[in-house]
Design a protein around this motif. Structure first.
Motif, PDB file in Angstrom:
ATOM      1  N   ASN A 224     -35.335 -18.714  35.712  1.00 17.98           N
ATOM      2  CA  ASN A 224     -35.982 -18.787  34.397  1.00 17.98           C
ATOM      3  C   ASN A 224     -35.058 -18.158  33.362  1.00 17.98           C
ATOM      4  OD1 ASN A 224     -37.940 -19.303  32.485  1.00 17.98           O
ATOM      5  ND2 ASN A 224     -39.037 -17.378  32.837  1.00 17.98           N
ATOM      6  N   ILE A 225     -35.096 -18.679  32.149  1.00 21.20           N
ATOM      7  CA  ILE A 225     -34.264 -18.167  31.064  1.00 21.20           C
ATOM      8  C   ILE A 225     -35.162 -17.767  29.901  1.00 21.20           C
ATOM      9  CG2 ILE A 225     -32.421 -18.692  29.413  1.00 21.20           C
ATOM     10  CD1 ILE A 225     -31.301 -20.693  31.399  1.00 21.20           C
ATOM     11  N   THR A 226     -34.988 -16.537  29.429  1.00 15.41           N
ATOM     12  CA  THR A 226     -35.751 -16.042  28.285  1.00 15.41           C
ATOM     13  C   THR A 226     -34.782 -15.639  27.181  1.00 15.41           C
ATOM     14  OG1 THR A 226     -35.734 -13.728  28.992  1.00 15.41           O
ATOM     15  CG2 THR A 226     -37.470 -15.137  29.898  1.00 15.41           C
ATOM     16  N   SER A 227     -35.344 -15.187  26.078  1.00 13.30           N
ATOM     17  CA  SER A 227     -34.495 -14.796  24.947  1.00 13.30           C
ATOM     18  C   SER A 227     -33.713 -13.527  25.249  1.00 13.30           C
ATOM     19  CB  SER A 227     -35.363 -14.573  23.702  1.00 13.30           C
ATOM     20  OG  SER A 227     -36.328 -13.564  23.939  1.00 13.30           O
ATOM     21  N   TYR A 228     -34.196 -12.727  26.206  1.00  8.05           N
ATOM     22  CA  TYR A 228     -33.531 -11.447  26.500  1.00  8.05           C
ATOM     23  C   TYR A 228     -32.712 -11.471  27.785  1.00  8.05           C
ATOM     24  CZ  TYR A 228     -37.816 -11.050  29.298  1.00  8.05           C
ATOM     25  OH  TYR A 228     -38.853 -11.285  30.163  1.00  8.05           O
ATOM     26  N   GLY A 229     -32.691 -12.600  28.496  1.00 10.91           N
ATOM     27  CA  GLY A 229     -31.891 -12.640  29.714  1.00 10.91           C
ATOM     28  C   GLY A 229     -32.268 -13.797  30.628  1.00 10.91           C
ATOM     29  N   ALA A 230     -31.787 -13.729  31.871  1.00 15.55           N
ATOM     30  CA  ALA A 230     -32.040 -14.789  32.845  1.00 15.55           C
ATOM     31  C   ALA A 230     -32.542 -14.166  34.151  1.00 15.55           C
ATOM     32  CB  ALA A 230     -30.767 -15.590  33.105  1.00 15.55           C
ATOM     33  N   PHE A 231     -33.597 -14.769  34.739  1.00 19.79           N
ATOM     34  CA  PHE A 231     -34.124 -14.324  36.024  1.00 19.79           C
ATOM     35  C   PHE A 231     -33.448 -15.133  37.137  1.00 19.79           C
ATOM     36  CE2 PHE A 231     -37.408 -12.864  33.166  1.00 19.79           C
ATOM     37  CZ  PHE A 231     -37.750 -11.625  33.711  1.00 19.79           C
ATOM     38  N   ILE A 232     -32.988 -14.420  38.135  1.00 17.78           N
ATOM     39  CA  ILE A 232     -32.238 -15.029  39.230  1.00 17.78           C
ATOM     40  C   ILE A 232     -33.011 -14.878  40.533  1.00 17.78           C
ATOM     41  CG2 ILE A 232     -30.032 -15.106  40.428  1.00 17.78           C
ATOM     42  CD1 ILE A 232     -29.876 -15.666  37.401  1.00 17.78           C
ATOM     43  N   ASP A 233     -33.207 -15.997  41.235  1.00 19.18           N
ATOM     44  CA  ASP A 233     -33.861 -16.001  42.539  1.00 19.18           C
ATOM     45  C   ASP A 233     -32.796 -15.711  43.593  1.00 19.18           C
ATOM     46  OD1 ASP A 233     -35.290 -16.381  44.823  1.00 19.18           O
ATOM     47  OD2 ASP A 233     -35.906 -18.433  44.389  1.00 19.18           O
ATOM     48  N   LEU A 234     -32.956 -14.573  44.268  1.00 16.30           N
ATOM     49  CA  LEU A 234     -31.993 -14.167  45.286  1.00 16.30           C
ATOM     50  C   LEU A 234     -32.430 -14.581  46.680  1.00 16.30           C
ATOM     51  CD1 LEU A 234     -31.217 -10.587  43.913  1.00 16.30           C
ATOM     52  CD2 LEU A 234     -29.898 -12.684  43.565  1.00 16.30           C
ATOM     53  N   GLY A 235     -33.371 -15.534  46.758  1.00 15.47           N
ATOM     54  CA  GLY A 235     -33.857 -15.990  48.049  1.00 15.47           C
ATOM     55  C   GLY A 235     -35.150 -15.325  48.435  1.00 15.47           C
ATOM     56  N   GLY A 236     -36.074 -15.249  47.486  1.00  9.92           N
ATOM     57  CA  GLY A 236     -37.367 -14.627  47.766  1.00  9.92           C
ATOM     58  C   GLY A 236     -37.619 -13.416  46.905  1.00  9.92           C
ATOM     59  N   VAL A 237     -36.603 -12.885  46.295  1.00  7.95           N
ATOM     60  CA  VAL A 237     -36.752 -11.748  45.396  1.00  7.95           C
ATOM     61  C   VAL A 237     -36.009 -12.066  44.102  1.00  7.95           C
ATOM     62  CG1 VAL A 237     -34.743 -10.594  46.413  1.00  7.95           C
ATOM     63  CG2 VAL A 237     -36.419  -9.257  45.133  1.00  7.95           C
ATOM     64  N   ASP A 238     -36.612 -11.676  42.977  1.00 10.91           N
ATOM     65  CA  ASP A 238     -36.035 -11.991  41.676  1.00 10.91           C
ATOM     66  C   ASP A 238     -35.348 -10.778  41.069  1.00 10.91           C
ATOM     67  OD1 ASP A 238     -37.041 -14.487  41.941  1.00 10.91           O
ATOM     68  OD2 ASP A 238     -38.752 -14.201  40.588  1.00 10.91           O
ATOM     69  N   GLY A 239     -34.278 -11.028  40.355  1.00 19.26           N
ATOM     70  CA  GLY A 239     -33.586 -10.005  39.592  1.00 19.26           C
ATOM     71  C   GLY A 239     -33.334 -10.511  38.191  1.00 19.26           C
ATOM     72  N   LEU A 240     -33.060  -9.591  37.282  1.00 17.65           N
ATOM     73  CA  LEU A 240     -32.850  -9.956  35.877  1.00 17.65           C
ATOM     74  C   LEU A 240     -31.434  -9.609  35.436  1.00 17.65           C
ATOM     75  CD1 LEU A 240     -33.822 -10.787  32.998  1.00 17.65           C
ATOM     76  CD2 LEU A 240     -34.518  -8.406  32.673  1.00 17.65           C
ATOM     77  N   ILE A 241     -30.780 -10.613  34.847  1.00 21.40           N
ATOM     78  CA  ILE A 241     -29.511 -10.355  34.158  1.00 21.40           C
ATOM     79  C   ILE A 241     -29.852 -10.230  32.680  1.00 21.40           C
ATOM     80  CG2 ILE A 241     -27.165 -11.109  33.691  1.00 21.40           C
ATOM     81  CD1 ILE A 241     -27.332 -13.002  36.037  1.00 21.40           C
ATOM     82  N   HIS A 242     -29.732  -9.006  32.157  1.00 24.00           N
ATOM     83  CA  HIS A 242     -30.011  -8.831  30.735  1.00 24.00           C
ATOM     84  C   HIS A 242     -28.935  -9.549  29.929  1.00 24.00           C
ATOM     85  CE1 HIS A 242     -30.666  -6.763  26.853  1.00 24.00           C
ATOM     86  NE2 HIS A 242     -31.911  -6.696  27.278  1.00 24.00           N
ATOM     87  N   ILE A 243     -29.316  -9.971  28.720  1.00 22.43           N
ATOM     88  CA  ILE A 243     -28.397 -10.754  27.883  1.00 22.43           C
ATOM     89  C   ILE A 243     -27.085 -10.015  27.643  1.00 22.43           C
ATOM     90  CG2 ILE A 243     -29.406  -9.880  25.721  1.00 22.43           C
ATOM     91  CD1 ILE A 243     -28.973 -12.698  24.552  1.00 22.43           C
ATOM     92  N   THR A 244     -27.144  -8.677  27.626  1.00 21.16           N
ATOM     93  CA  THR A 244     -25.922  -7.899  27.396  1.00 21.16           C
ATOM     94  C   THR A 244     -25.030  -7.853  28.620  1.00 21.16           C
ATOM     95  OG1 THR A 244     -27.111  -5.873  28.000  1.00 21.16           O
ATOM     96  CG2 THR A 244     -27.025  -6.449  25.657  1.00 21.16           C
ATOM     97  N   ASP A 245     -25.545  -8.264  29.780  1.00 21.44           N
ATOM     98  CA  ASP A 245     -24.752  -8.251  31.010  1.00 21.44           C
ATOM     99  C   ASP A 245     -24.326  -9.649  31.439  1.00 21.44           C
ATOM    100  OD1 ASP A 245     -24.697  -5.445  31.588  1.00 21.44           O
ATOM    101  OD2 ASP A 245     -26.822  -5.574  32.057  1.00 21.44           O
ATOM    102  N   LEU A 246     -24.532 -10.625  30.556  1.00 24.68           N
ATOM    103  CA  LEU A 246     -24.109 -11.990  30.883  1.00 24.68           C
ATOM    104  C   LEU A 246     -22.621 -12.202  30.607  1.00 24.68           C
ATOM    105  CD1 LEU A 246     -27.131 -14.048  29.495  1.00 24.68           C
ATOM    106  CD2 LEU A 246     -26.409 -13.927  31.875  1.00 24.68           C
ATOM    107  N   SER A 247     -22.144 -11.594  29.538  1.00 26.26           N
ATOM    108  CA  SER A 247     -20.748 -11.794  29.147  1.00 26.26           C
ATOM    109  C   SER A 247     -20.252 -10.565  28.413  1.00 26.26           C
ATOM    110  CB  SER A 247     -20.633 -13.029  28.252  1.00 26.26           C
ATOM    111  OG  SER A 247     -19.335 -13.142  27.708  1.00 26.26           O
ATOM    112  N   TRP A 248     -18.928 -10.352  28.480  1.00 24.77           N
ATOM    113  CA  TRP A 248     -18.338  -9.247  27.731  1.00 24.77           C
ATOM    114  C   TRP A 248     -18.384  -9.532  26.236  1.00 24.77           C
ATOM    115  CZ3 TRP A 248     -18.048  -4.993  30.245  1.00 24.77           C
ATOM    116  CH2 TRP A 248     -17.716  -4.961  31.598  1.00 24.77           C
ATOM    117  N   GLY A 249     -18.461 -10.787  25.861  1.00 22.15           N
ATOM    118  CA  GLY A 249     -18.551 -11.148  24.455  1.00 22.15           C
ATOM    119  C   GLY A 249     -19.992 -11.178  23.979  1.00 22.15           C
ATOM    120  N   ARG A 250     -20.162 -11.441  22.678  1.00 17.12           N
ATOM    121  CA  ARG A 250     -21.508 -11.537  22.096  1.00 17.12           C
ATOM    122  C   ARG A 250     -22.192 -12.809  22.583  1.00 17.12           C
ATOM    123  NH1 ARG A 250     -23.655  -7.182  18.832  1.00 17.12           N
ATOM    124  NH2 ARG A 250     -21.849  -5.990  18.176  1.00 17.12           N
ATOM    125  N   VAL A 251     -23.455 -12.682  22.989  1.00 15.05           N
ATOM    126  CA  VAL A 251     -24.242 -13.833  23.433  1.00 15.05           C
ATOM    127  C   VAL A 251     -25.510 -13.890  22.586  1.00 15.05           C
ATOM    128  CG1 VAL A 251     -25.465 -14.908  25.344  1.00 15.05           C
ATOM    129  CG2 VAL A 251     -23.363 -13.633  25.784  1.00 15.05           C
TER     130      VAL A 251
END
Length: 601
Positions: A224-251
């Protein structure tokens, strides 16, 4: 004639059935034989539930042997919840009729299930059993599912862990469910398929979570993708990549970096004690851009970049992806005026700037735009020497003066006292307006603090040098009252100069007070060239005239007394030798008269 038909009578006790079948058994023997035959079958009663074995299955019917003399038939639709039904399976059926008009045993599996349904539903709920059900149709908010012959409700939110877009694809399917709620009073049953999925996912989640470690790299799917980040399915458990941890540049939007259902590698950054919240990172899989910038880059160098973020206090410029510098608004122009950064730049602008500070450890860089243009104050004393005249533009007012601008970065102040030689100006807005041009003279230069002291009245000679000879103390001039105040009145005098008169000096000869816009004579009672102040009085004019008249009368009396005294002295001297007693009396009377006159004065 004899009636033969009436005389022919059947034999009593003759068994026609046995006669036709050529059986010689007696009725008693037949009953006994039937009982013996029926004893070879199981006892079956109408309206009871029995267990039977599936003999055959066709597209329309299921033939079931319940141990009766004939086999029963059940519609195959009654077994749609159990698509795995096969020959040899034992099932419960309800005996509706031992023999219909076709001699067929009539059975119902659905009614047998219904009779046992509530018992089985409650047992399944109590034991947390998994049951099979047939999805019959859609309904408002979910689906209708047949469980043990009972129509139960499957909420739309309980079909799957993922949102369902099309409910119709589930109609006609047989699925496993868990009974989650039973209302005995209203005979309502609520089931869930999602609960089974969650249990399975929970087991997978526990297994995955038990192996999680910070810094571990895992493969996941963008769920799932939201305005503040992306949820990642790790095979039964979900984790969140915050928008600031997606890229070293501005996103600005996570969709710029990841796409839905995309497989990506992520690194575990952190998780809580129970590992329910897992923070993931994507940019951490690559080196930080600050570690790879040119090692020879230094303060004073010029760099090019793109404006990525704007704020009132400045602009962030991306020099390379992940490396940004701040151009403070004060470094955008040589101007001293308070302005917003949006007045100079906007997001997306390509700019060239000079490095002002560079901290590799803190990963911070400050940039400047104005440094790429000459400093207008570098040769200010050459271009704007003291005494030089210039044309400027009014920028804004204060209570104490007017700020004007010559060019971007060069401005000055005209003090309110330097606007006019003659007018008493309370606020600069009485003299000029913002945006208007104005001629000025440079009075003083403060290069260190970047300040110019300016004057406007200095463009003309000081008229007070002339006024000093005109408005001498005691001189009388015609004036007009142009403003009334509690402390007095402002009077307009000839040559554009103004004076001031207190209330007691506004009293006229008839005792009335002078009024606004009234034109009368005023006498100068004080003149201060340095303070540019003229104090006036109207009442002093007639007061001084009255005083002069009184003084003249007094002087006349004194002159008369002196003449009388001189005449008396002459008379006394001439008649001294001829004095008689009578003369002495006259002299005494004259002396007494003179004494009375002096005391009267």
């Amino acid at each position: 004639m004899k009636n033969y038909y009436e005389e022919v009578k059947p034999l009593e006790g003759f068994d026609w059935d046995n006669f036709e079948s050529a059986s010689l058994s007696t009725p008693e023997e037949k009953v006994a034989t039937e009982k013996a035959y029926e004893a070879t079958f199981g006892a079956v009663k109408d309206k009871e539930i029995v267990t039977g074995k599936v003999v055959s299955i066709s597209k329309r019917e299921v033939v079931i042997n319940v141990g009766f003399k004939s086999e029963g038939v059940v519609s195959v639709a009654e077994f749609r919840y159990n698509p795995d039904l096969k020959v040899g399976d034992e099932v419960e059926v309800f005996v509706e009729n031992q023999e219909d008009r076709n001699g067929q045993l009539v059975l119902s599996h659905k009614k047998a299930c219904a009779a046992r349904s509530w018992e089985r539903v409650n047992k399944a709920l109590e034991n947390d059993e998994i049951v099979k059900g047939y999805i019959m149709s859609r309904t408002r908010g979910g689906m209708i599912v047949e469980i043990f012959g009972i129509e139960s409700f499957l909420p739309g939110s309980q079909i799957d862990v993922k949102p369902i877009r099309d409910f119709d694809v589930f109609v006609g399917k047989t699925m496993e469910f868990k009974i989650v709620k039973v209302n005995q009073e209203f005979r309502n049953v609520v089931v869930s398929h999602k609960a089974l999925i969650e249990e399975e996912l929970e087991q997978q989640k526990k297994e995955i979570i038990s192996k999680l470690e910070k810094g571990q790299v895992l493969e996941g799917v963008v769920k799932n993708i939201t305005s503040y980040g992306a949820f990642i399915d790790l095979g039964g458990v979900d984790g969140l990549i915050h928008i600031t941890d997606l890229s070293w540049g501005r996103v600005n939007n996570p969709e710029e970096v990841v796409k839905l259902d995309e497989k990506i590698n992520v690194v575990i950054l952190d998780f809580d004690d129970e590992k329910k919240r897992i923070a993931l990172g994507l940019k951490q899989l690559t080196a930080h851009p600050w570690d790879s910038i040119d090692p020879d880059l230094k303060v004073g160098d010029k760099v090019k970049g793109r404006v990525v973020v704007m704020a009132d206090y400045g602009a962030f410029v991306e020099v390379t992806p992940g490396v940004e510098g701040l151009i403070h608004v004060s470094e955008m122009s040589w101007t001293q005026h308070l302005r917003s950064a949006q007045d100079f730049l906007k997001v997306g602008d390509e700019v060239e700037a000079q490095i002002l500070t560079l901290d590799r450890e803190e990963r911070k860089m400050s940039l400047g735009l104005k440094q790429l243009t000459p400093d207008p104050w570098a040769d200010i004393e050459v271009r704007f020497p003291v005494g030089s005249q210039h044309s400027a533009k009014v920028r804004n007012f204060t209570n104490f003066g007017v700020f004007v601008e010559f060019e971007d970065g060069v401005d000055g102040l005209i003090h309110i006292s330097d606007l006019s030689w003659t007018k008493k100006i309370k606020h600069p807005s009485e003299f000029t307006q913002v945006g208007a041009p104005i001629e000025v003279v440079v009075l003083e230069i403060d290069k260190e603090n970047r300040r110019l002291s300016l004057g406007h009245k200095q463009l003309e000679e000081n008229p007070w040098d002339v006024f000093e000879t005109i408005f001498t103390v005691g001189s009388v001039h015609e004036g007009t009252i142009i403003e009334m105040m509690e402390k007095g009145a402002v009077v307009s005098l000839p040559y554009g100069v103004e004076g001031f008169a207190t209330p007691k000096h506004l009293v006229k000869e008839d005792g009335t007070q002078a009024q606004l816009e009234e034109k009368i004579q005023f006498k100068v009672i004080e003149f201060n060239k340095d303070a540019k102040r003229i104090i006036l009085s109207h009442s002093r004019i007639f007061e001084d005239e009255q005083k002069a008249k009184r003084q003249e009368a007094t002087n006349e009396q004194r002159r008369q007394r002196r003449a009388d005294a001189a005449n008396t002295a002459a008379f006394t001297s001439a008649s001294a030798e001829k004095s008689t007693l009578g003369d002495l009396e006259e002299l005494a009377a004259l002396k007494e008269k003179l004494m009375g006159d002096q005391s009267a004065e």
